[in-house]
Each structure stands twice: as C-alpha cells, then as structure tokens.
Write a protein that holds these residues in place. Sequence first.
Motif, PDB file in Angstrom:
ATOM      1  N   GLU A 173       0.813  -1.211   0.000  1.00  0.00           N
ATOM      2  CA  GLU A 173       0.000   0.000   0.000  1.00  0.00           C
ATOM      3  C   GLU A 173       0.849   1.265   0.000  1.00  0.00           C
ATOM      4  O   GLU A 173       0.542   2.264   0.642  1.00  0.00           O
ATOM      5  N   THR A 174       1.956   1.212  -0.753  1.00  0.00           N
ATOM      6  CA  THR A 174       2.824   2.374  -0.889  1.00  0.00           C
ATOM      7  C   THR A 174       3.708   2.168  -2.117  1.00  0.00           C
ATOM      8  O   THR A 174       3.625   1.138  -2.796  1.00  0.00           O
ATOM      9  N   ILE A 175       4.560   3.152  -2.403  1.00  0.00           N
ATOM     10  CA  ILE A 175       5.551   3.032  -3.469  1.00  0.00           C
ATOM     11  C   ILE A 175       6.873   2.660  -2.814  1.00  0.00           C
ATOM     12  O   ILE A 175       7.466   3.483  -2.094  1.00  0.00           O
ATOM     13  N   PRO A 176       7.372   1.443  -2.998  1.00  0.00           N
ATOM     14  CA  PRO A 176       8.619   1.032  -2.351  1.00  0.00           C
ATOM     15  C   PRO A 176       9.803   1.876  -2.832  1.00  0.00           C
ATOM     16  O   PRO A 176       9.791   2.411  -3.951  1.00  0.00           O
ATOM     17  N   PRO A 177      10.854   1.978  -2.036  1.00  0.00           N
ATOM     18  CA  PRO A 177      12.024   2.777  -2.415  1.00  0.00           C
ATOM     19  C   PRO A 177      12.659   2.348  -3.734  1.00  0.00           C
ATOM     20  O   PRO A 177      13.148   3.195  -4.484  1.00  0.00           O
ATOM     21  N   ARG A 178      12.657   1.053  -4.029  1.00  0.00           N
ATOM     22  CA  ARG A 178      13.379   0.576  -5.202  1.00  0.00           C
ATOM     23  C   ARG A 178      12.825   1.188  -6.498  1.00  0.00           C
ATOM     24  O   ARG A 178      13.585   1.417  -7.451  1.00  0.00           O
ATOM     25  N   ALA A 179      11.531   1.458  -6.538  1.00  0.00           N
ATOM     26  CA  ALA A 179      10.957   2.072  -7.740  1.00  0.00           C
ATOM     27  C   ALA A 179      11.556   3.454  -7.987  1.00  0.00           C
ATOM     28  O   ALA A 179      11.828   3.833  -9.130  1.00  0.00           O
ATOM     29  N   VAL A 180      11.787   4.209  -6.919  1.00  0.00           N
ATOM     30  CA  VAL A 180      12.393   5.539  -7.047  1.00  0.00           C
ATOM     31  C   VAL A 180      13.867   5.422  -7.400  1.00  0.00           C
ATOM     32  O   VAL A 180      14.383   6.151  -8.255  1.00  0.00           O
ATOM     33  N   THR A 181      14.554   4.493  -6.764  1.00  0.00           N
ATOM     34  CA  THR A 181      15.972   4.277  -7.056  1.00  0.00           C
ATOM     35  C   THR A 181      16.182   3.929  -8.519  1.00  0.00           C
ATOM     36  O   THR A 181      17.036   4.510  -9.201  1.00  0.00           O
ATOM     37  N   ASP A 182      15.396   2.994  -9.029  1.00  0.00           N
ATOM     38  CA  ASP A 182      15.549   2.571 -10.419  1.00  0.00           C
ATOM     39  C   ASP A 182      15.293   3.720 -11.388  1.00  0.00           C
ATOM     40  O   ASP A 182      16.028   3.908 -12.366  1.00  0.00           O
ATOM     41  N   ALA A 183      14.250   4.504 -11.129  1.00  0.00           N
ATOM     42  CA  ALA A 183      13.933   5.625 -12.007  1.00  0.00           C
ATOM     43  C   ALA A 183      15.021   6.689 -11.960  1.00  0.00           C
ATOM     44  O   ALA A 183      15.355   7.312 -12.980  1.00  0.00           O
ATOM     45  N   THR A 184      15.622   6.888 -10.783  1.00  0.00           N
ATOM     46  CA  THR A 184      16.672   7.898 -10.637  1.00  0.00           C
ATOM     47  C   THR A 184      17.955   7.454 -11.331  1.00  0.00           C
ATOM     48  O   THR A 184      18.608   8.249 -12.017  1.00  0.00           O
ATOM     49  N   VAL A 185      18.326   6.199 -11.158  1.00  0.00           N
ATOM     50  CA  VAL A 185      19.519   5.671 -11.833  1.00  0.00           C
ATOM     51  C   VAL A 185      19.357   5.788 -13.344  1.00  0.00           C
ATOM     52  O   VAL A 185      20.268   6.239 -14.057  1.00  0.00           O
ATOM     53  N   SER A 186      18.209   5.402 -13.840  1.00  0.00           N
ATOM     54  CA  SER A 186      17.963   5.476 -15.288  1.00  0.00           C
ATOM     55  C   SER A 186      18.034   6.906 -15.788  1.00  0.00           C
ATOM     56  O   SER A 186      18.618   7.180 -16.847  1.00  0.00           O
ATOM     57  N   ALA A 187      17.470   7.849 -15.034  1.00  0.00           N
ATOM     58  CA  ALA A 187      17.474   9.250 -15.445  1.00  0.00           C
ATOM     59  C   ALA A 187      18.880   9.817 -15.474  1.00  0.00           C
ATOM     60  O   ALA A 187      19.272  10.512 -16.426  1.00  0.00           O
TER      61      ALA A 187
END
Length: 305
Positions: A143-157
Amino acid sequence: MSLGNWLDRAEMQVDQYGPVAGSKAALGSLVSGVSHRLSGLYPRGGTNVYDDEWDLLLVLDACRVDALEAVAPEYDFVPNAVPSIRSVAPNSHLWMERTFAARPEAVADTTYVTANGHVEDFDGDQFARLEKVYEHGFDRELETIPPRAVTDATVSALRSDATPRTIAHYMQPHTPYRSLGLDGLGGGDDKAFRETVWDWILAGKLSRDEAWEHYLDNLRWVLDDVELLLRSVDADRVVVTADHGEAYGEWGAYGHSATGEFDGLRRVPWVVTDATDDGEYEPTAAESDDEQVDVDEQLKYLGYV
C-alpha cells in the motif's frame, strides 16, 4: 478534510474504538485538520533547498533528524550528529508549493523523480523532466511506493540524460510501515474511514514507542536504497534531506497534517555526501500497469483522507 467528512469519520471512530478512545481520536483528527488549513495561511520561514548547491537531492518523506541519528551508526554516509535545516513547510503539498514556486529558473533545470502524488497539483512542465513514479510503482500489498521504484527511475534518469540538478523524492519513512502488517492505512472496504497509525496510538491500540520502532524500520528500508543509489550514479554533491518531519507526540500531535514549530516537524536533515557509479547495478525498467491505483486513492493509503 471538510466538516462533513470529519463528522463521518468521528462517528466511525467512536463506533470502532468506543466513546472514550473514539472521541479522543476524533478530536485529534479535528485538531490536525484545522492546523493543516492554518499552516497554509501562516508560513513560518525556513530554508529553500535551492539556497544551497547540490547535484542530487534525496528527499526522504517525513524524516525526522533524531530518527536519522538513531540509525546513523548503521550507515557510513550518515554522521552521528546529523546536520539540519528548517523546512519551508510542515507537509508535502506546501513544501512543493513553497520550494518550486520560489525558484522557477532553478526548477527549469531540474529533473524531479517522485513517488509523491501531490505533484499532480502543480504544473509538471515547469521541470526539465518529471518522472511520476507513482504512476507505475505503487505496490498493492504494501500500500505504498517502495524505495526501489524511485531508485531505479533515478539511476535510469542520471545515466541517460542528466540535467544540472536532480531530485529523487522517496515516500519512506512515511507511513504505511512495512513491518506493521495491516498498519491501518487500510481500514477495510470502507474508503470513507481508513485507520492510521495515529488513530491506533490515540485509541490505545499501539504505543508511541512501538510505532517509533516501525518508523525506524521504514527509515532503514529507504536508507538501504539510498546506499544502493550512491554507488549507482555519479554526483559530486549529494544532499539527503526531507520535505518535512513527523510529529511524534509533541503537544499531543502525531503525523504531519498539523502545523507546529517544534523541531520534530519542521527541522529536517541536511546530510552532504557524494556518489560514484561502480557500474554493478542495473535498474529494472518501469512497466505500465493499466490497473494502477489512481493518485487520489494512493494518497488515502498514505493517510490523506
């Protein structure tokens, strides 16, 4: 929260917890809601993050300074005495408003990778690039956005088309707490009333100290990913901070809908470090989800009712 919504919520709290505990929880909701509205009318200063220089800003949503100090020995990049600044706002929506509106030229050179859906209330075109992680990263079980989703998007960016500044906005240590199980940002099928950790504390179902341990577990959850990010991108000056803190019993307040001048809510970390990409981590590409939970519903899971 409108008066009608509060009355409905108060009735459900009394039914759920009994007249004494339910009335206490309802009063806490009322005070929090009124304070939230007043906080938008009476800003009390603070330091805009753009007042300092950084290449990468890591925003840990609702992170207190003393909480980060409590786990500092477990992380090499966190000093035992955590430096801090005063946030410009007591909650995410106001933080975005007061941060971005005040620095349009800097914002235009910023990539904003965010799990926080409050950005929907602002013009996304003001950013050089806006990565809405909440559109694909919401985990229904957690019921949230886990940290890994943000990490992956940031690394890709950062590996693809880096802008002069990048902000990665994680949801943790914000509730829901992963170690609490049904931490209550659920409340069953009745979407009009979602129990929160703060409801549980006020109703005597969970102690403040027990909730604090769950909060620290959520903080470790995101810091583990920050460690991964710091060895997966290149940035000369990285700052780990928060949009706001979290009230944890000061003046009887819990959460961050309420305004307040106490340090737990308005003083946030300002940890300076750096990042070097060792090339070992490969982020997982984001996948679209036609059944993704919409933003309004996500915010309810996060306690914004």
